[in-house]
Design an enzyme around this catalytic site. Structure first.
Site, mmCIF file in Angstrom:
data_model
loop_
_atom_site.group_PDB
_atom_site.id
_atom_site.type_symbol
_atom_site.label_atom_id
_atom_site.label_comp_id
_atom_site.label_asym_id
_atom_site.label_seq_id
_atom_site.Cartn_x
_atom_site.Cartn_y
_atom_site.Cartn_z
ATOM 1 N N HIS A 95 -2.652 3.203 -5.536
ATOM 2 C CA HIS A 95 -3.145 2.170 -4.875
ATOM 3 C C HIS A 95 -3.046 0.658 -6.200
ATOM 4 O O HIS A 95 -3.903 -0.214 -5.579
ATOM 5 C CB HIS A 95 -4.106 2.601 -4.225
ATOM 6 C CG HIS A 95 -4.823 0.958 -2.964
ATOM 7 N ND1 HIS A 95 -5.370 0.130 -3.216
ATOM 8 C CD2 HIS A 95 -4.001 1.117 -1.022
ATOM 9 C CE1 HIS A 95 -5.987 -0.651 -1.859
ATOM 10 N NE2 HIS A 95 -4.979 0.127 -1.249
ATOM 11 N N ARG A 100 -1.578 -2.322 -7.003
ATOM 12 C CA ARG A 100 -2.019 -3.502 -6.452
ATOM 13 C C ARG A 100 -2.714 -4.211 -6.918
ATOM 14 O O ARG A 100 -2.618 -5.626 -7.810
ATOM 15 C CB ARG A 100 -2.641 -3.133 -4.718
ATOM 16 C CG ARG A 100 -1.491 -3.207 -4.598
ATOM 17 C CD ARG A 100 -1.659 -1.829 -2.919
ATOM 18 N NE ARG A 100 -3.017 -3.161 -1.784
ATOM 19 C CZ ARG A 100 -2.173 -4.192 -1.448
ATOM 20 N NH1 ARG A 100 -0.848 -4.330 -1.240
ATOM 21 N NH2 ARG A 100 -3.158 -5.022 -0.477
ATOM 22 N N HIS A 106 -3.855 -9.164 2.584
ATOM 23 C CA HIS A 106 -4.945 -9.837 2.761
ATOM 24 C C HIS A 106 -5.174 -10.787 3.806
ATOM 25 O O HIS A 106 -5.613 -11.672 2.884
ATOM 26 C CB HIS A 106 -5.789 -9.270 1.166
ATOM 27 C CG HIS A 106 -6.030 -8.884 0.269
ATOM 28 N ND1 HIS A 106 -5.951 -8.779 -0.601
ATOM 29 C CD2 HIS A 106 -5.634 -7.177 0.665
ATOM 30 C CE1 HIS A 106 -6.875 -7.447 -1.145
ATOM 31 N NE2 HIS A 106 -6.302 -6.396 -0.728
ATOM 32 N N LYS A 136 -2.188 -2.094 7.465
ATOM 33 C CA LYS A 136 -3.397 -1.410 7.729
ATOM 34 C C LYS A 136 -4.278 -2.510 8.568
ATOM 35 O O LYS A 136 -5.158 -2.506 9.476
ATOM 36 C CB LYS A 136 -4.092 -1.881 6.002
ATOM 37 C CG LYS A 136 -5.938 -1.303 6.532
ATOM 38 C CD LYS A 136 -5.887 -1.249 4.882
ATOM 39 C CE LYS A 136 -7.261 -1.100 4.926
ATOM 40 N NZ LYS A 136 -8.150 -1.039 3.435
ATOM 41 N N ARG A 184 0.850 -1.381 -0.081
ATOM 42 C CA ARG A 184 -0.050 0.285 0.130
ATOM 43 C C ARG A 184 1.069 1.217 -0.058
ATOM 44 O O ARG A 184 1.939 1.481 0.556
ATOM 45 C CB ARG A 184 -0.927 -0.122 1.348
ATOM 46 C CG ARG A 184 -1.972 -1.299 1.257
ATOM 47 C CD ARG A 184 -2.627 -1.322 2.531
ATOM 48 N NE ARG A 184 -3.800 -2.155 2.881
ATOM 49 C CZ ARG A 184 -3.244 -3.482 3.069
ATOM 50 N NH1 ARG A 184 -2.260 -3.735 3.236
ATOM 51 N NH2 ARG A 184 -4.066 -4.934 3.271
#
Length: 286
Positions: free
Chosen positions: A218, A221, A244, A156, A129
């Site tokens: 972003h 990604r 993720h 994140k 990110r």
């Protein structure tokens, strides 16, 4: 302690800009739902529905904290978000895999600072990110193991993330050593070199390059994810590379523990693919 410094700043600024001016001096036990609705209605009318949603969530967190610590007896803002229209989910702008060569050409020819060019390439190769990229510190890089360890506090999802570094990624770091090797951060701020660059740096550059409304950093990604999935790489390996977190905590922990070598192979293919796109020798079937 569970969120990043950048996210904490975003949380505080949203309240300071939109809530504190009218409600900041009001005792928390006297704040009712209509008070907050009056404050947020102008933002809703401007169409800033995502911001309204976030502020509602944050105010509920504050009130719930007040309930749990005995400051107030009940949360008067529960469900307040239903007083406003729900925001439509927007996908961040990105490009298609076949457009990568044009992007690499644009990055190469752009009238931007050298460190900004390296930052964009770093984001592409590592698939992280924007905030994780600009906050990269030299101390996080293990050159011997060719691993970039991003601590949980900067992630994140609040979980440390190890990024296998390809020779292309290492080459970016070697090129930056004379520029920032004596600093804490790999990508220091132009205004204050003791701090890291702004997470919007790459986006500003993309706009200057003519990608406004077409691509944001972003979106690198998404570009990587689409390309790697189309090439048949294991979906779970791609998801772990993108940090993720699997909703199944046990399965997620297993994935993070077991996929490092598979990711290293995949990241090498991706770096080679980026390099081929930059040299005009790209083949998506390779």
């Amino acid at each position: 302690s569970e969120i990043t410094e950048d996210y904490a700043e975003d949380l505080y600024n949203s309240l300071a800009n939109h809530v504190f001016p009218k409600l900041g001096n009001k005792p928390i036990h006297k704040i009712k739902a209509p008070d907050v609705i009056d404050v947020l209605e102008p933002l809703s009318e401007l169409g800033k529905l995502e911001l309204v949603k976030r502020i509602c969530q944050r105010l509920n967190m504050i009130m719930n904290y007040g309930v749990n610590t005995g400051i107030v007896t009940a949360n008067p803002l529960h469900g307040i978000g239903t007083a406003f229209k729900a925001p439509k989910k927007k996908h961040l702008p990105t490009i298609q895999p076949e457009e990568l060569p044009m992007l690499m050409e644009a990055i190469r020819d752009a009238n931007i600072k050298l460190t900004t060019r390296y930052l964009m390439e770093w984001q592409l190769h590592t698939m992280v990110r924007p905030s994780e990229a600009v906050g990269a510190a030299w101390a996080e890089v293990d050159f011997k193991r060719e691993i970039w360890n991003i601590p949980a506090a900067r992630m994140k999802k609040g979980r440390e993330h190890n990024v296998p570094l390809t020779p292309q990624a290492i080459a970016i770091l070697e090129a930056l050593k004379p520029i920032s090797g004596h600093r804490e951060y790999i990508f220091p701020s132009y205004i204050d070199p003791t701090k890291h660059a702004n997470s919007a740096t790459a986006n500003v550059a993309l706009k200057r390059m003519g990608y406004k409304g077409i691509l944001v950093s972003h979106g690198f990604r998404s570009l990587a994810s689409t390309t790697l999935n189309e090439q048949g790489f294991d979906k779970d390996v791609v998801e772990v590379a993108l940090s993720h977190v699997d909703k199944n905590s046990v399965r997620g922990a297993y994935n993070f523990a077991e996929y490092l070598e598979q990711r290293r192979v995949m990241m090498q293919w991706w770096s080679d693919h980026i390099e081929q796109a930059a040299t005009g020798n790209l083949s998506l079937s390779s």
